[in-house]
Scaffold this active site. Sequence first.
Site, PDB file in Angstrom:
ATOM      1  CG  ASN A 223      -1.678   1.243   1.441  1.00 44.57           C
ATOM      2  OD1 ASN A 223      -1.791   2.060   0.532  1.00 44.57           O
ATOM      3  ND2 ASN A 223      -2.242   1.422   2.641  1.00 44.57           N
TER       4      ASN A 223
ATOM      5  CE  LYS B 178       0.265   3.368   4.803  1.00 47.30           C
ATOM      6  NZ  LYS B 178       0.128   3.506   6.232  1.00 47.30           N
TER       7      LYS B 178
ATOM      8  CG  HIS C 238      -5.789   1.634   5.300  1.00 44.30           C
ATOM      9  ND1 HIS C 238      -5.332   2.581   6.197  1.00 44.30           N
ATOM     10  CD2 HIS C 238      -4.755   0.787   5.086  1.00 44.30           C
ATOM     11  CE1 HIS C 238      -4.070   2.309   6.496  1.00 44.30           C
ATOM     12  NE2 HIS C 238      -3.698   1.219   5.845  1.00 44.30           N
TER      13      HIS C 238
ATOM     14  CB  SER D 110       5.289  -2.080  12.047  1.00 47.64           C
ATOM     15  OG  SER D 110       4.814  -0.770  12.319  1.00 47.64           O
TER      16      SER D 110
HETATM   17  C1  PEP Z   1      -0.766  -0.068   6.102  1.00 50.69           C
HETATM   18  O1  PEP Z   1      -0.856   1.130   5.909  1.00 50.69           O
HETATM   19  O2  PEP Z   1      -1.637  -0.839   5.667  1.00 50.69           O
HETATM   20  C2  PEP Z   1       0.362  -0.553   6.868  1.00 50.69           C
HETATM   21  C3  PEP Z   1       0.345  -1.781   7.297  1.00 50.69           C
HETATM   22  O3  PEP Z   1       1.385   0.337   7.094  1.00 50.69           O
HETATM   23  P1  PEP Z   1       2.825   0.011   7.721  1.00 50.69           P
HETATM   24  O4  PEP Z   1       3.323  -1.243   7.070  1.00 50.69           O
HETATM   25  O5  PEP Z   1       3.650   1.196   7.386  1.00 50.69           O
HETATM   26  O6  PEP Z   1       2.634  -0.172   9.186  1.00 50.69           O
END
Ligand code: PEP
Length: 251
Positions: free
Chosen positions: A9, A11, A95, A210
């Site tokens: 993702n 973003k 999300h 993460s």
């Molecule tokens: C996400 O935005 O779906 C996500 C899991 O972000 P991150 O991996 O940065 O925690």
Amino acid sequence: MRKPIVAGNWKMHNTVQESIALAKYIKDGIAGTEKTEIVLAPPFTALYSVSAVIKDTKISLASQNIFYEDKGAYTGEVAPGMIKDAGCTYAIIGHSERRKYFYERDEDVNLKVKKALATGLTPIVCVGETEEERVKDVTEFVVGVQVKKALFEINSLNNIVIAYEPVWAIGTGKVATPMEAEEVHRFIRGVLSEMYGSASTDIRILYGGSVTPENVGELIDMEDIDGALVGGASLKPDTFLGIIRKVSEKK
Ligand code: PEP
């Protein structure tokens, strides 16, 4: 046998040119990862360009959101048909950032899931508790309600993916332990089993929050974790490829 998925993702990051470059790098680096499905979710502006890069590869394209109407006077929204036309086969829905900053409710998520399915897109439905909810020990209650409401009046689990993303783990570097994640994944599968019977054994449930190449191995070793939805680490080409390779080795 549930084929694992690693979804990135992106973003609100990457111009069209940056998206093309990142997609090309991923495409060129995935030899030997046949066991894993790969999904990229660039911003809307780059969907069509990325679809050209990944054409005739095993990489699929997702939008990060959709609207629940086919067309009309909805300034700023993007219809599922348009998403499909741009080359997507998946759509991330619900999300936590959409829920938090754009006030998406479970009812909106449900309308979007229904419309995605009707349009032939596979929804990746995101659920997850906040830190406060985890501390209050209401994680199962919260996630259970989110799952049931997202799937209200949907009579088959075909072409649906769930992503369990604890809000406290998204973008914080605080990953859930494999057991913490597995417990919620197993709980979600149990909820789905009550709703859909044995079909629940085939649905893929991804973990998000993460994820890195260092922690994904132990997560993917868990019985009910079928892949990862990756935010920050999906923007770093070698890191994202590292996650894909680790998942392919393990599952
Ligand atoms: C996400 O935005 O779906 C996500 C899991 O972000 P991150 O991996 O940065 O925690």
